[in-house]
Design an enzyme around this catalytic site. Structure first.
Site, PDB file in Angstrom:
ATOM      1  N   TYR A   1       0.838  -1.199   0.000  1.00 53.96           N
ATOM      2  CA  TYR A   1       0.000   0.000   0.000  1.00 53.96           C
ATOM      3  C   TYR A   1       0.875   1.251   0.000  1.00 53.96           C
ATOM      4  O   TYR A   1       0.585   2.223  -0.706  1.00 53.96           O
ATOM      5  CB  TYR A   1      -0.933   0.022   1.219  1.00 53.96           C
ATOM      6  CG  TYR A   1      -1.919   1.160   1.133  1.00 53.96           C
ATOM      7  CD1 TYR A   1      -3.134   0.997   0.470  1.00 53.96           C
ATOM      8  CD2 TYR A   1      -1.620   2.416   1.668  1.00 53.96           C
ATOM      9  CE1 TYR A   1      -4.021   2.042   0.339  1.00 53.96           C
ATOM     10  CE2 TYR A   1      -2.509   3.473   1.542  1.00 53.96           C
ATOM     11  CZ  TYR A   1      -3.712   3.289   0.875  1.00 53.96           C
ATOM     12  OH  TYR A   1      -4.589   4.323   0.746  1.00 53.96           O
TER      13      TYR A   1
ATOM     14  N   THR B   1      -9.931  19.875 -23.403  1.00 53.78           N
ATOM     15  CA  THR B   1     -11.240  19.641 -22.772  1.00 53.78           C
ATOM     16  C   THR B   1     -11.169  19.478 -21.246  1.00 53.78           C
ATOM     17  O   THR B   1     -11.759  20.262 -20.502  1.00 53.78           O
ATOM     18  CB  THR B   1     -11.897  18.410 -23.408  1.00 53.78           C
ATOM     19  OG1 THR B   1     -10.983  17.308 -23.336  1.00 53.78           O
ATOM     20  CG2 THR B   1     -12.256  18.671 -24.867  1.00 53.78           C
TER      21      THR B   1
ATOM     22  N   LYS C   1      -0.262   8.658 -23.091  1.00 55.48           N
ATOM     23  CA  LYS C   1       0.152   9.105 -24.426  1.00 55.48           C
ATOM     24  C   LYS C   1       1.651   8.796 -24.603  1.00 55.48           C
ATOM     25  O   LYS C   1       2.004   7.645 -24.771  1.00 55.48           O
ATOM     26  CB  LYS C   1      -0.155  10.591 -24.631  1.00 55.48           C
ATOM     27  CG  LYS C   1      -1.473  11.113 -24.020  1.00 55.48           C
ATOM     28  CD  LYS C   1      -2.726  10.550 -24.553  1.00 55.48           C
ATOM     29  CE  LYS C   1      -4.040  11.017 -23.942  1.00 55.48           C
ATOM     30  NZ  LYS C   1      -4.275  12.331 -23.469  1.00 55.48           N
TER      31      LYS C   1
ATOM     32  N   ARG D   1     -13.430  16.695 -33.245  1.00 55.85           N
ATOM     33  CA  ARG D   1     -12.831  17.775 -32.476  1.00 55.85           C
ATOM     34  C   ARG D   1     -13.323  19.075 -33.102  1.00 55.85           C
ATOM     35  O   ARG D   1     -12.668  19.662 -33.964  1.00 55.85           O
ATOM     36  CB  ARG D   1     -11.292  17.702 -32.506  1.00 55.85           C
ATOM     37  CG  ARG D   1     -10.703  16.699 -31.508  1.00 55.85           C
ATOM     38  CD  ARG D   1     -11.061  17.073 -30.102  1.00 55.85           C
ATOM     39  NE  ARG D   1     -10.471  16.191 -29.083  1.00 55.85           N
ATOM     40  CZ  ARG D   1     -11.112  15.824 -27.975  1.00 55.85           C
ATOM     41  NH1 ARG D   1     -12.357  16.189 -27.762  1.00 55.85           N
ATOM     42  NH2 ARG D   1     -10.514  15.095 -27.055  1.00 55.85           N
TER      43      ARG D   1
ATOM     44  N   PHE E   1     -19.038  15.617 -25.598  1.00 58.32           N
ATOM     45  CA  PHE E   1     -18.650  14.818 -26.768  1.00 58.32           C
ATOM     46  C   PHE E   1     -18.527  13.334 -26.459  1.00 58.32           C
ATOM     47  O   PHE E   1     -18.690  12.509 -27.339  1.00 58.32           O
ATOM     48  CB  PHE E   1     -17.331  15.348 -27.359  1.00 58.32           C
ATOM     49  CG  PHE E   1     -16.176  15.327 -26.388  1.00 58.32           C
ATOM     50  CD1 PHE E   1     -15.998  16.365 -25.493  1.00 58.32           C
ATOM     51  CD2 PHE E   1     -15.284  14.260 -26.365  1.00 58.32           C
ATOM     52  CE1 PHE E   1     -14.938  16.343 -24.589  1.00 58.32           C
ATOM     53  CE2 PHE E   1     -14.223  14.235 -25.476  1.00 58.32           C
ATOM     54  CZ  PHE E   1     -14.055  15.277 -24.577  1.00 58.32           C
TER      55      PHE E   1
HETATM   56  C1  LIG Z   1      -5.375  13.130 -22.770  1.00 57.40           C
HETATM   57  C2  LIG Z   1      -4.996  14.501 -22.426  1.00 57.40           C
HETATM   58  C3  LIG Z   1      -5.187  15.016 -21.141  1.00 57.40           C
HETATM   59  C4  LIG Z   1      -5.923  14.271 -20.058  1.00 57.40           C
HETATM   60  O1  LIG Z   1      -5.315  13.085 -19.700  1.00 57.40           O
HETATM   61  P1  LIG Z   1      -6.135  11.763 -19.304  1.00 57.40           P
HETATM   62  O2  LIG Z   1      -5.077  10.777 -19.006  1.00 57.40           O
HETATM   63  O3  LIG Z   1      -7.004  11.396 -20.455  1.00 57.40           O
HETATM   64  O4  LIG Z   1      -6.958  12.097 -18.092  1.00 57.40           O
HETATM   65  C5  LIG Z   1      -4.733  16.294 -20.887  1.00 57.40           C
HETATM   66  N1  LIG Z   1      -4.143  17.043 -21.839  1.00 57.40           N
HETATM   67  C6  LIG Z   1      -3.959  16.586 -23.087  1.00 57.40           C
HETATM   68  C7  LIG Z   1      -3.300  17.452 -24.111  1.00 57.40           C
HETATM   69  C8  LIG Z   1      -4.391  15.311 -23.437  1.00 57.40           C
HETATM   70  O5  LIG Z   1      -4.226  14.878 -24.685  1.00 57.40           O
END
Ligand SMILES: *Cc1c(COP(=O)(O)O)cnc(C)c1O
Length: 468
Positions: A83, A136, A269, A393, A460
């Protein structure tokens, strides 16, 4: 710096061919056109509401959809699921400090978890947050904390045809004028994104980041980076900015981050994992508050909503993500698809961005009014044509103005074809291009959509439509 994965930046290649080979495959299902027409109708013409089993090539997002390496999978077995104080947390913390250069790290379950904490510790009601185009979830957390977002991206970013190497840059005059007008004490931080997702994955130059930092520092304002695709941004700097051609991406990334005071990060990402994120800070007092608040929303400050194995996979993913060969192949594949579409006369945002090719739905469907949701309609036609899943988008993503309650009308009305990392082949890209070209040929018969269900937040994701 890359202790585990040697960088191959000095090997000269003729093309961007992938620096890996396939070890495991996941079968995907082909469907008939009749099946797809029924599926998209049932999904309310919203590609987020399709079942992934009904999708052939999934370019909805590059978020959490990357393929992990054998080293990352091996790391999953080394998860320390204690933990508190998991060894994987310390590995992750060290890796972030080494590669991004920040002093303090707060793990979160994904990017928006970090955005929530940052907004809550820094914003007070009535504040103004300037940023280089909104994202967003980022803007929503700023608004929920009581701030108003102000777009200070360069004007050219709103023009899909304008070819500038750094269309994500901040307009420094606009930023200076805003600080003058509202006063520095009402600006808790500047929200700097690199690359800029909503502008088409466009990068920020090193010079611009440095100047934003200098201007902000003169007024005692912090710069907070959305580092989600900062490695892709660093690659564009290496390719396009004088003085950086012979520097490794890893070094460029560290210099870029050095012009900011902290970052929010979606590990889903650049960092090549399916889940995870972090908030990083240089200021000890802010870290103190953030590591306290993370306990309320995410989990203890040594796991923040991630399992030990997730943190290990992300630590290894970060190291892989900055290798020059990896990032060159990643962005190279996106450029390959973009080039094919440009050659076929399809209107796309120029230059091609780092993670996606953006179709210009206004130019694609000039006969549709923006309130007939042309980008949403185009994404649905692409799915019907080939089982290709893309994302809107445009006006749907932009949502409503919180003051007037009316649709915001963004200048850019786009469909994003987002390429997951290390997942699809060149043949998949060829098929994608063929499908877009086929839908483009039929463009004059396309019909718009009518909104029939609208959720209150980030509409969206769950909105439903009917075809006109
Ligand atoms: C995906 C994304 C986020 C948010 O991240 P999550 O992991 O989806 O919560 C913030 N900023 C950008 C530019 C993104 O592409």
């Amino acid at each position: 710096m890359n202790a585990e994965i040697p960088s191959n930046s000095r090997i000269r290649r003729r093309s961007w061919a992938e620096p890996w080979k396939v070890k495991v495959v996941e079968p995907i299902r082909m469907t008939s056109r009749t099946e797809r027409e029924a599926a998209i109708r049932e999904a309310g013409y919203n590609t987020f509401l399709l079942r992934s089993e009904d999708v052939y090539i999934d370019l909805l997002t590059d978020s959490g959809t990357s393929a992990m390496s054998d080293s990352q999978w091996a790391g999953m077995m080394l998860g320390d699921e204690a933990y508190a104080g998991s060894r994987n947390f310390f590995h992750l913390e060290r890796t972030i400090q080494d590669h991004y250069g920040y002093r303090f790290v707060v793990p979160t379950h994904q990017g928006r978890g970090a955005e929530n904490i940052l907004a809550r510790i820094m914003i007070k009601p009535g504040d103004v947050v300037p940023g280089n185009m909104y994202f967003t979830t980022t803007r929503l957390h700023q608004e929920l904390a009581g701030a108003t977002f102000m777009d200070i991206i360069v004007r050219e970013a709103h023009d899909p045809t304008c070819e500038l190497p750094f269309k994500g840059n901040v307009d420094l005059d606009a930023l200076a004028a805003l600080i003058e007008r509202v006063g520095a004490d009402r600006i808790p931080y500047i929200s700097l994104a690199a690359t800029v997702n909503m502008a088409g994955g466009q990068p920020v130059s090193m010079a611009n980041a440095r100047e934003v930092h200098e201007l902000a520092a003169r007024h005692g304002i912090k710069v907070m980076l959305d580092a989600t695709r900062a490695v892709e941004n660093a690659y564009f700097i290496q390719q396009r900015e004088p003085g950086y051609a012979s520097k490794p991406v890893a070094e460029i990334l560290r210099e870029f981050c050095s012009y900011t005071d902290g970052c929010t990060m979606s590990g889903k990402k650049d960092a090549l994992v399916n889940i995870g994120g972090w908030l990083a800070l240089n200021d000890g007092n802010l870290y103190e508050e953030a590591s306290n608040l993370v306990v309320v929303y995410e989990g203890l400050h040594t796991y923040g909503g991630m399992a030990g194995r997730d943190m290990e996979a992300m630590a290894r993913g970060i190291v892989e993500s900055v290798a020059d060969d990896h990032i060159r192949a990643r962005v190279g594949q996106v450029e390959y698809l973009g080039r094919k579409l440009i050659d076929a006369g399809v209107p796309v945002v120029r230059p091609i961005g780092g993670h996606a090719v953006y179709l210009d739905a206004k130019a694609f469907y000039p006969h549709l009014d923006q309130e007939q949701f042309p980008a949403q309609a185009l994404a649905a036609y692409l799915y019907e044509d080939s089982g290709l899943r893309a994302m809107e988008r445009g006006i749907v993503s932009a949502g409503r103005d919180p003051e007037t309650g009316r649709h915001r009308h963004p200048a850019l009305e786009l469909v994003r074809l987002t390429i997951p990392r290390r997942v699809y082949t060149q043949a998949h890209m060829d098929l994608t291009a063929e499908s877009v070209v086929a839908v483009h040929e039929e463009r004059m018969t396309a019909r718009g959509l009518r909104l029939v269900h609208e959720p209150r937040y980030l509409r969206f994701f769950q909105a439903r439509f009917e075809r006109l």
